[in-house]
Design an enzyme around this catalytic site. Structure first.
Site, PDB file in Angstrom:
ATOM      1  N   ARG A 130     -11.315   6.940   8.555  1.00  0.00           N
ATOM      2  CA  ARG A 130     -10.095   6.801   7.742  1.00  0.00           C
ATOM      3  C   ARG A 130      -8.985   7.727   8.217  1.00  0.00           C
ATOM      4  NH1 ARG A 130     -13.033   5.828   1.904  1.00  0.00           N
ATOM      5  NH2 ARG A 130     -13.082   3.575   2.140  1.00  0.00           N
ATOM      6  N   LYS A 167     -24.443 -12.359  -4.412  1.00  0.00           N
ATOM      7  CA  LYS A 167     -24.282 -13.195  -5.605  1.00  0.00           C
ATOM      8  C   LYS A 167     -23.061 -14.097  -5.582  1.00  0.00           C
ATOM      9  CE  LYS A 167     -26.574 -10.226  -8.923  1.00  0.00           C
ATOM     10  NZ  LYS A 167     -26.349  -9.293 -10.032  1.00  0.00           N
ATOM     11  N   GLY A 215     -16.329  -5.836   0.682  1.00  0.00           N
ATOM     12  CA  GLY A 215     -17.717  -5.518   0.319  1.00  0.00           C
ATOM     13  C   GLY A 215     -18.486  -4.896   1.469  1.00  0.00           C
ATOM     14  N   GLY A 261     -12.659  -3.310  -1.720  1.00  0.00           N
ATOM     15  CA  GLY A 261     -12.141  -3.923  -2.942  1.00  0.00           C
ATOM     16  C   GLY A 261     -10.764  -4.539  -2.730  1.00  0.00           C
TER      17      GLY A 261
END
Ligand code: AMP
Length: 395
Positions: free
Chosen positions: A35, A197, A353, A376
């Site tokens: 980062r 999911k 994710g 996100g």
């Protein structure tokens, strides 16, 4: 869209929101400086113009002032990465910060203490944002990882720089990459959605059905679709309450002329463990006591053919339980197909994710066109939402 390249920073102080929320070990050493590296080109451009940089970031989730989350721990690492000794202010607002900024000369960098030591940062407090705004002449947002949050430093502060606000190089690149996939894409466009999911990806699927020609559905989501169509999924992960939704998605895809590709075979296991007994199974005939944990060979051959046809590829989510070696082969194979397609001219974006972790772990990060820095924030972009941090600069 204004970026740092539209400004000359000579004798200007740039107030830059960066995402330096980096992992630290028990000795408070930075264990992954990705980062910090990502913010480098923005900082260097400003210094080379003859300006100075006031860097603000959060680190972790402190509740009030907490030494453990002090950004002083990363001063040496930031200095090393940028190649300039970085100064530190022990608060991000008030006299401490304002005095340090007043002393800052062209070519210098000041890092402010953790924004989240003040609860007003997360609540998006206007007075707090106004105090931050005193610390620079031009506001630069280069933090994609927090662009989906309407916090004081990521969005609210922008209103105090009506003319003097812009995107840093990293955020500009993220916006450009998403745009290349969702709006200005070369056809055919493919999205690969894997992961655990259906429920966590449903808004993404609904939004991208309007944007893609092909959709590969893999990972744990497979079984909700297979069972909804009458297949036997054994003990595979399956959301029974999302089966109607799965059928609806298939109908919508048909109506929109989107070709959906679901695994036809899987690597079945008799246990959710790396050393489980395994066998390749027809995805519609998984016996009780067995669960599908990776895509099988026929599925992979199909996916390779689809990937090879496509000119724009979005990859979100692994094809199997990649954390276990036994079930990582499908995800690695897909990475190889996307690498090849990229070599042959396709644009490939990985993000959202867990996919970034998988791509880094298997060494694909520099073999695809772009790896997003925001989990996100990327998911929300793919859901079609306008991110507050981006909107605040555009307005
Ligand atoms: P996501 O964060 O939604 O991208 O989901 C990633 C997770 O999905 C990873 O931790 C994988 O282990 C998990 N996953 C992928 N395929 C399967 C599967 N067939 N069964 C259970 N979990 C899976």
């Amino acid at each position: 869209m204004k970026t740092i390249n539209d400004f000359n920073f000579q004798d200007k102080k740039a107030l830059i929101r960066v995402d330096f929320n980096v992992p630290l070990n028990n000795e408070f050493e930075v264990t992954d400086d990705t980062r910090i590296q990502s913010a480098k080109s923005t900082i260097i451009k400003i210094l080379e113009d003859g300006g100075s940089c006031v860097l603000m970031s959060h680190l972790g989730r402190p509740k009030g002032v907490d030494e453990k989350y002090s950004l002083k721990h990363i001063v040496d690492k930031v200095s090393e990465v940028i190649g300039v000794q970085v100064k530190f202010a022990e608060d991000c607002v008030g006299h401490t910060a304002e005095d340090a900024v007043a002393d800052l000369k062209s070519g210098e960098i000041l890092l402010l203490e953790n924004l989240r030591f003040h609860s007003e940062e997360k609540s998006g407090d206007e007075d707090f944002a106004e105090q931050l705004s005193k610390l620079g002449d031009i506001y630069v947002n280069d933090a994609f990882g927090t662009a989906h949050r309407a916090h004081a430093s990521t969005a609210v502060v922008a209103q105090f720089f009506p003319e003097n606000k812009c995107f840093g190089n990293l955020l500009a690149k993220e916006i450009e990459s998403i745009d290349k996939v969702l709006n200005n894409s070369e056809k055919p466009v493919l999205a690969v959605l894997g992961g655990a999911k259906v429920s966590s990806k449903i808004t993404v699927i609904e939004n991208i059905l309007d944007k893609v020609d092909h959709l590969i559905i893999g990972g744990g989501m497979t079984f909700t679709f297979v069972k909804a169509k009458g297949g036997k999924v054994g003990n595979s992960i399956c959301e029974d309450d999302k089966m109607d939704l799965a059928l609806e998605i298939l109908e919508k895809a048909k109506a929109k002329n989107v070709q959906i590709h679901i695994p036809v075979d899987v690597v079945g296991a008799d246990n959710f463990a790396n050393d489980a007994n395994t066998q390749v199974l027809d995805v519609t005939q998984i016996p009780e006591g067995w669960q599908g944990l990776d895509a099988g060979p026929k599925s992979l051959a199909n996916f390779e053919e689809v990937v090879n046809q496509c000119k724009t590829i979005l990859w979100n989510g692994p094809l199997g339980v990649f954390e276990m070696k036994t079930f990582s082969k499908g995800t690695i194979a897909l990475g190889n197909y996307i690498e090849n397609a990229t070599k042959n001219g396709a644009f490939s974006l990985v993000g959202g994710g867990d996919s970034v972790a998988a791509v880094k772990q298997f060494g694909f990060a520099d073999k695809v066109s772009y790896v997003s820095t925001g989990g996100g924030a990327m998911l929300e972009s793919l859901e079609g939402k306008t991110l507050p941090g981006i909107e605040a600069i555009l307005n």
